[in-house]
Design a protein around this motif. Structure first.
Motif, PDB file in Angstrom:
ATOM      1  N   LEU A  60      -1.140  -5.071   5.581  1.00  0.00           N
ATOM      2  CA  LEU A  60      -0.138  -4.245   4.905  1.00  0.00           C
ATOM      3  C   LEU A  60       0.967  -5.105   4.314  1.00  0.00           C
ATOM      4  O   LEU A  60       1.387  -4.898   3.166  1.00  0.00           O
ATOM      5  CB  LEU A  60       0.446  -3.226   5.889  1.00  0.00           C
ATOM      6  CG  LEU A  60       1.544  -2.314   5.353  1.00  0.00           C
ATOM      7  CD1 LEU A  60       1.016  -1.431   4.240  1.00  0.00           C
ATOM      8  CD2 LEU A  60       2.134  -1.472   6.473  1.00  0.00           C
ATOM      9  N   ALA A 231       5.966   8.342   0.190  1.00  0.00           N
ATOM     10  CA  ALA A 231       4.943   7.571   0.904  1.00  0.00           C
ATOM     11  C   ALA A 231       5.193   7.623   2.406  1.00  0.00           C
ATOM     12  O   ALA A 231       4.256   7.682   3.209  1.00  0.00           O
ATOM     13  CB  ALA A 231       4.938   6.120   0.420  1.00  0.00           C
ATOM     14  N   GLY A 232       6.469   7.619   2.781  1.00  0.00           N
ATOM     15  CA  GLY A 232       6.808   7.743   4.197  1.00  0.00           C
ATOM     16  C   GLY A 232       6.375   9.081   4.764  1.00  0.00           C
ATOM     17  O   GLY A 232       5.875   9.165   5.892  1.00  0.00           O
ATOM     18  N   TYR A 234       3.848  10.888   3.776  1.00  0.00           N
ATOM     19  CA  TYR A 234       2.390  10.868   3.927  1.00  0.00           C
ATOM     20  C   TYR A 234       1.965  10.085   5.173  1.00  0.00           C
ATOM     21  O   TYR A 234       0.977  10.433   5.821  1.00  0.00           O
ATOM     22  CB  TYR A 234       1.747  10.256   2.682  1.00  0.00           C
ATOM     23  CG  TYR A 234       0.238  10.184   2.764  1.00  0.00           C
ATOM     24  CD1 TYR A 234      -0.534  11.338   2.654  1.00  0.00           C
ATOM     25  CD2 TYR A 234      -0.405   8.971   2.983  1.00  0.00           C
ATOM     26  CE1 TYR A 234      -1.912  11.287   2.746  1.00  0.00           C
ATOM     27  CE2 TYR A 234      -1.791   8.909   3.071  1.00  0.00           C
ATOM     28  CZ  TYR A 234      -2.541  10.063   2.956  1.00  0.00           C
ATOM     29  OH  TYR A 234      -3.900  10.015   3.052  1.00  0.00           O
ATOM     30  N   SER A 235       2.720   9.039   5.517  1.00  0.00           N
ATOM     31  CA  SER A 235       2.348   8.209   6.662  1.00  0.00           C
ATOM     32  C   SER A 235       2.325   8.996   7.969  1.00  0.00           C
ATOM     33  O   SER A 235       1.617   8.624   8.912  1.00  0.00           O
ATOM     34  CB  SER A 235       3.318   7.024   6.800  1.00  0.00           C
ATOM     35  OG  SER A 235       4.597   7.454   7.264  1.00  0.00           O
ATOM     36  N   HIS A 236       3.075  10.091   8.052  1.00  0.00           N
ATOM     37  CA  HIS A 236       3.132  10.871   9.297  1.00  0.00           C
ATOM     38  C   HIS A 236       1.800  11.559   9.622  1.00  0.00           C
ATOM     39  O   HIS A 236       1.561  11.933  10.773  1.00  0.00           O
ATOM     40  CB  HIS A 236       4.249  11.911   9.219  1.00  0.00           C
ATOM     41  CG  HIS A 236       5.613  11.308   9.085  1.00  0.00           C
ATOM     42  ND1 HIS A 236       6.131  10.425  10.015  1.00  0.00           N
ATOM     43  CD2 HIS A 236       6.559  11.434   8.113  1.00  0.00           C
ATOM     44  CE1 HIS A 236       7.344  10.048   9.633  1.00  0.00           C
ATOM     45  NE2 HIS A 236       7.622  10.645   8.486  1.00  0.00           N
ATOM     46  N   ASP A 238      -1.162  10.188   9.713  1.00  0.00           N
ATOM     47  CA  ASP A 238      -1.958   9.309  10.580  1.00  0.00           C
ATOM     48  C   ASP A 238      -1.190   8.791  11.783  1.00  0.00           C
ATOM     49  O   ASP A 238      -1.791   8.207  12.686  1.00  0.00           O
ATOM     50  CB  ASP A 238      -2.476   8.101   9.774  1.00  0.00           C
ATOM     51  CG  ASP A 238      -3.392   8.516   8.642  1.00  0.00           C
ATOM     52  OD1 ASP A 238      -4.146   9.477   8.820  1.00  0.00           O
ATOM     53  OD2 ASP A 238      -3.336   7.874   7.582  1.00  0.00           O
ATOM     54  N   THR A 239       0.114   8.957  11.796  1.00  0.00           N
ATOM     55  CA  THR A 239       0.919   8.340  12.855  1.00  0.00           C
ATOM     56  C   THR A 239       1.626   9.398  13.707  1.00  0.00           C
ATOM     57  O   THR A 239       1.159   9.750  14.780  1.00  0.00           O
ATOM     58  CB  THR A 239       1.948   7.372  12.233  1.00  0.00           C
ATOM     59  OG1 THR A 239       2.743   8.073  11.264  1.00  0.00           O
ATOM     60  CG2 THR A 239       1.241   6.213  11.548  1.00  0.00           C
ATOM     61  N   PHE A 349       5.257   1.647  -0.706  1.00  0.00           N
ATOM     62  CA  PHE A 349       4.553   1.856   0.557  1.00  0.00           C
ATOM     63  C   PHE A 349       5.215   1.144   1.733  1.00  0.00           C
ATOM     64  O   PHE A 349       4.735   1.222   2.862  1.00  0.00           O
ATOM     65  CB  PHE A 349       3.088   1.469   0.405  1.00  0.00           C
ATOM     66  CG  PHE A 349       2.334   2.455  -0.460  1.00  0.00           C
ATOM     67  CD1 PHE A 349       1.870   3.642   0.073  1.00  0.00           C
ATOM     68  CD2 PHE A 349       2.167   2.235  -1.811  1.00  0.00           C
ATOM     69  CE1 PHE A 349       1.227   4.579  -0.722  1.00  0.00           C
ATOM     70  CE2 PHE A 349       1.525   3.158  -2.612  1.00  0.00           C
ATOM     71  CZ  PHE A 349       1.051   4.340  -2.064  1.00  0.00           C
ATOM     72  N   GLN A 352       5.903   3.717   4.183  1.00  0.00           N
ATOM     73  CA  GLN A 352       4.901   4.125   5.168  1.00  0.00           C
ATOM     74  C   GLN A 352       5.175   3.501   6.521  1.00  0.00           C
ATOM     75  O   GLN A 352       5.172   4.185   7.553  1.00  0.00           O
ATOM     76  CB  GLN A 352       3.503   3.743   4.687  1.00  0.00           C
ATOM     77  CG  GLN A 352       2.964   4.635   3.590  1.00  0.00           C
ATOM     78  CD  GLN A 352       1.493   4.408   3.339  1.00  0.00           C
ATOM     79  OE1 GLN A 352       0.943   3.345   3.638  1.00  0.00           O
ATOM     80  NE2 GLN A 352       0.832   5.397   2.777  1.00  0.00           N
ATOM     81  N   SER A 353       5.393   2.187   6.536  1.00  0.00           N
ATOM     82  CA  SER A 353       5.597   1.518   7.828  1.00  0.00           C
ATOM     83  C   SER A 353       6.941   1.910   8.437  1.00  0.00           C
ATOM     84  O   SER A 353       7.038   2.133   9.649  1.00  0.00           O
ATOM     85  CB  SER A 353       5.508  -0.001   7.650  1.00  0.00           C
ATOM     86  OG  SER A 353       6.408  -0.444   6.661  1.00  0.00           O
ATOM     87  N   ALA A 356       6.781   5.653   9.639  1.00  0.00           N
ATOM     88  CA  ALA A 356       5.923   5.764  10.814  1.00  0.00           C
ATOM     89  C   ALA A 356       6.663   5.288  12.060  1.00  0.00           C
ATOM     90  O   ALA A 356       6.553   5.883  13.146  1.00  0.00           O
ATOM     91  CB  ALA A 356       4.650   4.948  10.609  1.00  0.00           C
TER      92      ALA A 356
END
Length: 414
Positions: A60, A231-232, A234-236, A238-239, A349, A352-353, A356
């Protein structure tokens, strides 16, 4: 139904179909192996969880940093050479995962995986925009996103059948590598057949100058800032959501994941048709709203049916923000710098990290019984994107009005 309608109404350039079909192939190969990489490294290679996490994070990190350089490079060297080199090298990375045994080698391979993926992806999106007329780009990017989701649906099933994540992971890695190599060959064929039609104008702008132009484009900058929060959000999926629901209702989470995939396949084309009535940034604002409301629904509902409805709302936000976001970049980027713009969009992105991590902190500090508060906070974080999109839309519309006025003046004096 989706592709039948596309074939009838949107006669895409053969290169566009090559990118769309290649996207399906590459995403199928990707999802056959790489989602199982953490399991493979832990169970079969005996690497401790912290180190596995660091190996996966390396991909990533390198990918985010390299995405702009990859896209900008394609503006200078051409789309085809960059895509062929990246896809060919990526296939060797997958072979490396199959045969590597030392931990440091896995770090190197993970870094290369992120590098080649994020060199290839923005270049492919730029090529798709290059060969597609502006009035058909929404259809083209919808077809590409559809291909991504079909590949994401069947790839893991094929991977499991081949033994991904277990002692027989050699087979899925090698099959994935063969698929990537096949895509590289397809690109070579397209380059030989359509090099004159899809050839980019020669670009003599340095990469440093490209960076200055891209990151001083106010419309793009506001879009990028908004996309960090989208993007953040959307990350939720999978996390945060997987931890919140999956910790005691694994079957429910699996069901919601299936609903997400089905909702993409069912709603993508109707939404694309509907959103053609609105500007791209208006569609992004609507998508941001749906993203946030879907997240809040996960926190306030326990009933599986209402959770499924929340997932549908969340998925509508996903479709609007990610597909229309690609269309918008094609609209605002100069033709000779599309690769740089698509590459720079990868910086979003980072959200995302970060998000999450924030979701994990909220779960840890507030507890799993505080869903409305946790997902209410996540919803509000998502809505931070809205004013950025609003400001970007105001500048973009003002710029278009000025350009239209200049053209009318030129015609009158000519």
């Amino acid at each position: 139904m989706f592709f039948k309608t596309l074939f009838r109404k949107a006669q895409f350039h053969p290169v566009a179909w090559g990118v769309i079909i290649g996207t399906f192939l590459s995403r199928t190969g990707f999802f056959m192996t790489l989602p199982f990489l953490g399991i493979y490294l832990g169970k079969e290679k005996g690497i401790d969880p912290a180190t596995v996490g660091a190996i996966l994070a390396m991909s990533l990190l390198v990918g985010t940093v390299s995405s702009f350089a990859g896209g900008a490079l394609s503006d200078r060297l051409g789309r085809y050479p960059v895509m062929i080199a990246a896809m060919g090298a990526w296939s060797f990375v997958l072979v490396g995962f199959a045969f590597a045994s030392e931990t440091w080698i896995f770090f190197v391979l993970s870094a290369l995986n992120g590098l080649f993926r994020n060199v290839f992806e923005p270049t492919a999106r730029a090529l798709l925009a290059d060969v597609t007329p502006e009035d058909r780009r929404t259809d083209a990017f919808n077809a590409r996103y559809f291909a991504i989701n079909v590949g994401g649906a069947i790839g893991p099933l094929i991977g499991l059948k081949l033994g991904a994540g277990g002692s027989s992971s050699l087979h899925p890695f090698m099959v994935s590598a063969a698929i990537f190599a096949l895509y590289a060959i397809l690109l070579v064929v397209l380059m030989l057949l359509f090099k004159l039609e899809a050839k980019e104008k020669s670009a003599v702008i340095s990469i440093n100058k490209m960076a200055r132009i891209v990151f001083t484009d106010k419309v793009f900058l506001y879009f990028l800032l908004g996309n960090i929060f989208v993007a953040g959000a959307y990350s939720h999926l999978d996390t945060t959501l997987s931890q919140y629901i999956g910790h005691d209702r694994v079957e429910a989470y699996s069901f919601l994941f299936v609903i997400n995939t089905l909702a993409v396949l069912i709603f993508q084309y109707p939404l694309a048709k509907l959103m053609k009535r609105f500007s791209s940034l208006t569609a992004l604002k609507i998508g941001c709203l749906f993203f946030g409301l879907g997240l809040f629904g996960f926190g306030i509902f326990d009933n599986l049916f209402m959770l499924a409805c929340s997932m549908v709302v969340f998925t509508i936000g996903e479709i609007l923000c990610f597909v229309i976001g690609d269309v918008l970049i094609g609209e605002i980027a100069p033709g000779h710098m599309r690769g740089a713009y698509y590459g720079a969009s990868g910086f979003a992105f980072i959200g995302q990290s970060v998000c999450a991590w924030v979701g994990g902190i909220l779960l840890g500090q507030l507890g799993f019984d505080q869903g409305p508060i946790i997902f209410g906070i996540l919803m509000l974080l998502t809505f931070i994107a809205f004013p950025f999109y609003q400001r970007g839309q105001h500048i973009w519309e003002h710029k278009q009005t000025q350009n239209s006025g200049s053209e009318k003046t030129a015609q009158a004096t000519g």
